[in-house]
Scaffold this motif. Structure first.
Motif, PDB file in Angstrom:
ATOM      1  N   LEU A  96      -6.161  -3.200   0.727  1.00  0.00           N
ATOM      2  CA  LEU A  96      -6.520  -2.054  -0.104  1.00  0.00           C
ATOM      3  C   LEU A  96      -6.253  -0.718   0.590  1.00  0.00           C
ATOM      4  O   LEU A  96      -6.317   0.325  -0.042  1.00  0.00           O
ATOM      5  N   ILE A  97      -5.975  -0.773   1.888  1.00  0.00           N
ATOM      6  CA  ILE A  97      -5.827   0.446   2.681  1.00  0.00           C
ATOM      7  C   ILE A  97      -4.354   0.749   2.906  1.00  0.00           C
ATOM      8  O   ILE A  97      -3.595  -0.099   3.357  1.00  0.00           O
ATOM      9  N   ASN A  98      -3.967   1.972   2.606  1.00  0.00           N
ATOM     10  CA  ASN A  98      -2.608   2.419   2.888  1.00  0.00           C
ATOM     11  C   ASN A  98      -2.462   2.564   4.401  1.00  0.00           C
ATOM     12  O   ASN A  98      -3.256   3.263   5.030  1.00  0.00           O
ATOM     13  N   PRO A  99      -1.456   1.912   5.009  1.00  0.00           N
ATOM     14  CA  PRO A  99      -1.293   2.022   6.463  1.00  0.00           C
ATOM     15  C   PRO A  99      -1.141   3.468   6.949  1.00  0.00           C
ATOM     16  O   PRO A  99      -1.537   3.804   8.062  1.00  0.00           O
ATOM     17  N   ARG A 100      -0.586   4.345   6.138  1.00  0.00           N
ATOM     18  CA  ARG A 100      -0.437   5.754   6.539  1.00  0.00           C
ATOM     19  C   ARG A 100      -1.801   6.439   6.658  1.00  0.00           C
ATOM     20  O   ARG A 100      -1.999   7.291   7.526  1.00  0.00           O
ATOM     21  N   LEU A 101      -2.740   6.077   5.797  1.00  0.00           N
ATOM     22  CA  LEU A 101      -4.095   6.615   5.900  1.00  0.00           C
ATOM     23  C   LEU A 101      -4.737   6.155   7.199  1.00  0.00           C
ATOM     24  O   LEU A 101      -5.378   6.928   7.908  1.00  0.00           O
ATOM     25  N   LEU A 102      -4.541   4.877   7.514  1.00  0.00           N
ATOM     26  CA  LEU A 102      -5.092   4.322   8.743  1.00  0.00           C
ATOM     27  C   LEU A 102      -4.440   4.967   9.971  1.00  0.00           C
ATOM     28  O   LEU A 102      -5.117   5.259  10.956  1.00  0.00           O
ATOM     29  N   GLU A 103      -3.139   5.232   9.910  1.00  0.00           N
ATOM     30  CA  GLU A 103      -2.453   5.907  11.009  1.00  0.00           C
ATOM     31  C   GLU A 103      -2.979   7.323  11.193  1.00  0.00           C
ATOM     32  O   GLU A 103      -3.174   7.783  12.325  1.00  0.00           O
ATOM     33  N   ALA A 104      -3.209   8.023  10.095  1.00  0.00           N
ATOM     34  CA  ALA A 104      -3.734   9.391  10.178  1.00  0.00           C
ATOM     35  C   ALA A 104      -5.116   9.392  10.828  1.00  0.00           C
ATOM     36  O   ALA A 104      -5.423  10.239  11.674  1.00  0.00           O
TER      37      ALA A 104
END
Length: 188
Positions: A96-104
């Motif tokens: 459910l989590i966008n990897p770009r959000l997690l990277e940010a």
């Protein structure tokens, strides 16, 4: 609607009671929508010349998350990315989590740690470049900025988990990062 054609008044955004999390709805026996990721089953014989792809448990963090910094140390955001991804995976919410959000989030938290280490090294005061007088260290302001950014991103991640996790969970990867920050200050 006002005479000038603008909409005014009405319910404020985010006003009222907050929605209950999925696990709370299930525990109370109320109707709850569980998001599932079920695709149609494919027959291997009907795929023809399809590419032979390998699955991966976790996306590789981008290179910039582990880039060497000016002092020669790696940034360390890749470690935060990996630990947070595993925490999400343990709760079944990693899809459910966008990897770009997690990277940010990982980068902001790593920069926060970096600023805190600089404050520990150089102190709370700095030297003005032209007058030579004492000024507040710029790392303090940067630290607060990165902490705020990391917290906002974390609340966004945590809200997705809270709304979609079907099991009760304990623990928070931010606790581990804070422990890392405190232990790096002690030198071990």
């Amino acid at each position: 609607m006002a005479k000038d054609g603008t909409n005014r008044g009405g319910r404020r955004i985010r006003a009222g009671d907050k929605p209950d999390s999925l696990v709370d709805k299930i525990a109370a026996g109320r109707k709850a929508e569980v998001i599932t990721f079920e695709g149609e089953e494919l027959n291997a014989g009907s795929l023809g010349d399809a590419a032979d792809l390998l699955g991966a448990d976790m996306p590789n963090p981008s290179e910039y998350l582990s880039a060497r910094q000016r002092d020669g140390k790696p940034l360390g955001a890749d470690t935060i990315f990996t630990e947070t991804w595993r925490w999400l995976e343990a709760r079944g919410c990693e899809k459910l989590i966008n990897p770009r959000l997690l990277e940010a989030y990982a980068q902001a938290f790593a920069r926060y740690i970096q600023c805190e280490e600089a404050i520990s090294t150089y102190g709370l005061l700095g030297k003005h470049p032209t007058t030579g007088g004492a000024i507040a260290s710029p790392f303090v302001q940067m630290s607060q900025s990165f902490q705020k950014q990391a917290n906002l991103l974390w609340y966004e991640l945590f809200d997705i988990v809270k709304q979609n996790c079907t099991t009760a969970f304990v623990g928070n990867p931010q606790d581990d990062m804070m422990e890392h920050l405190l232990s790096s200050r002690r030198g071990g």
